[in-house]
Design an enzyme around this catalytic site. Sequence first.
Site, PDB file in Angstrom:
ATOM      1  CE  LYS A 192      -4.508   1.299   0.562  1.00  0.00           C
ATOM      2  NZ  LYS A 192      -5.597   0.521   0.084  1.00  0.00           N
ATOM      3  CG  ASP A 247      -7.107   3.789  -0.830  1.00  0.00           C
ATOM      4  OD1 ASP A 247      -7.674   2.427  -0.328  1.00  0.00           O
ATOM      5  OD2 ASP A 247      -7.468   4.052   0.154  1.00  0.00           O
TER       6      ASP A 247
END
Length: 449
Positions: A129, A169
């Site tokens: 991430k 995201d």
Amino acid sequence: MTQIDEKLEPILVEVLHRNAGEPEFHQAVREVFESLGRVVAKHPTYIEHALIERICEPERQIIFRVPWVDDQGNVQINRGFRVQFNSALGPYKGGIRFHPSVNLGIIKFLGFEQIFKNALTGLPIGGGKGGSDFNPHGRSDGEVMRFCQSFMTELHRHLGEYIDVPAGDIGVGKREIGYMFGQYKRLTNRYESGVLTGKDLAYGGSRARREATGYGATYFVERMLGTKNESFDGKRVVVSGSGNVAIYTIEKVIAFGGKVVACSDSSGYVVDENGIDLGLLKEIKEVRRERISEYARRKGSGVEHVAGGSIWDVPCDVAMPSATQNELTGRDARVLVKNGVIAVGEGANMPCTPEAVSTFQKAGVLFAPGKAANAGGVATSALEMQQNASRDSWSFARTEDRLAQIMNNIHDACAETAEEYGAPGNYVLGANIAGFVRVADAMDALGVI
Ligand code: NDP
Ligand code: 2IT
């Protein structure tokens, strides 16, 4: 709080100590540890080979300066992150978040969740991430482009279609992915389509990737409702957020016959008893990038806008939290239970606090954890990588069919694993164990690396 197995307790203490000051990461790790007691009792090698410690330690953490120039000519400095958490199953894979709240602990919690989520898809993707504390709200296209170019100027040396493959995201959609792909291509002089996913259809994106997270979460909850002979048909549904995940959750819930009566953004929520007008919502959020209050203003009387407050005060049969972590508290869960909620599906990552999750479970509410329910986004990213690698492009129907199949498989794997470990109906336990076992077995086979 659930008791931690006595063999796992000292490992957890060490992990929390080593990662001080990262409450969201602690929360995500603790939840997985709470599920693993029954696994280590059956398979002691996971402890003997230190697989649990290893899985909690990222393989690599990159933190960097992101300088850029705003429209007034001022130099701005942000901080960039990429946590390459685990590559036992494939290249690191996971989104990039641009939001002022981003820090290392948030990226680590998201990266940790991503490992198990990606494993659940059954596709060959590791977990990672990234993100930045950059706030895109109110910034011009030119500012967003210069920021993305500067971000990628540093990050590109750590990426590659066989190394690490980011996507979107919060705060990162196809516009930002386009600017980042453009800069990557320019810096490397390679047309490496598979290095990013969530790309526009104009240059190598996959059909149905935009819709995938919301559609996938809805498929998951529909199947979960089916275990109780229920479905979305005729249900009152509340979806928090009004971004990518929320919009395509609303679209699929409507297709399944449900009625979505409320959605939100960080400034408040709207209630439309006629059912949210999806065309208007898309225009406001996807095209004009406006606040949710604009929805109430455009609709006029009959639609209520509540500034601040909790969207979970709106009574519903099914709740789909799809905005951000810890947005649904113990208090909110008690209100939902009192109002008769029968199912909750996490479209966002860790939107329900631990107290909220246990409130739902104790009340017998069907509860789908994010790492299972929202895995459709990353699964379709993996399908985008497949299309890029084979220089092919699939139809919407073919891609959505695969997505639906994958979500049903994830649902069934979670349900069967929960059953096998003596906790039928506990999707949290099922998801954590099924995901963990896949990754831990692969790591074990690769030796101590
Ligand atoms: P978007 O940026 O498209 O939308 C985010 C939405 O959540 C916006 O309505 C935003 O409101 C709201 N929101 C964000 N932060 C906060 C906050 N701190 N408080 C209140 N509201 C907030 O992001 P996505 O829809 O892509 O992501 C939503 C969630 O889903 C995140 O948890 C993400 O990690 C998760 N997720 C996303 C996937 C994807 O494919 N995009 C895949 C799997 C999970 P505002 O505009 O006012 O900030
Ligand atoms: O949280 C997530 O799964 C995402 N933001 C999507 C990740 C991806 O690589 O598609």
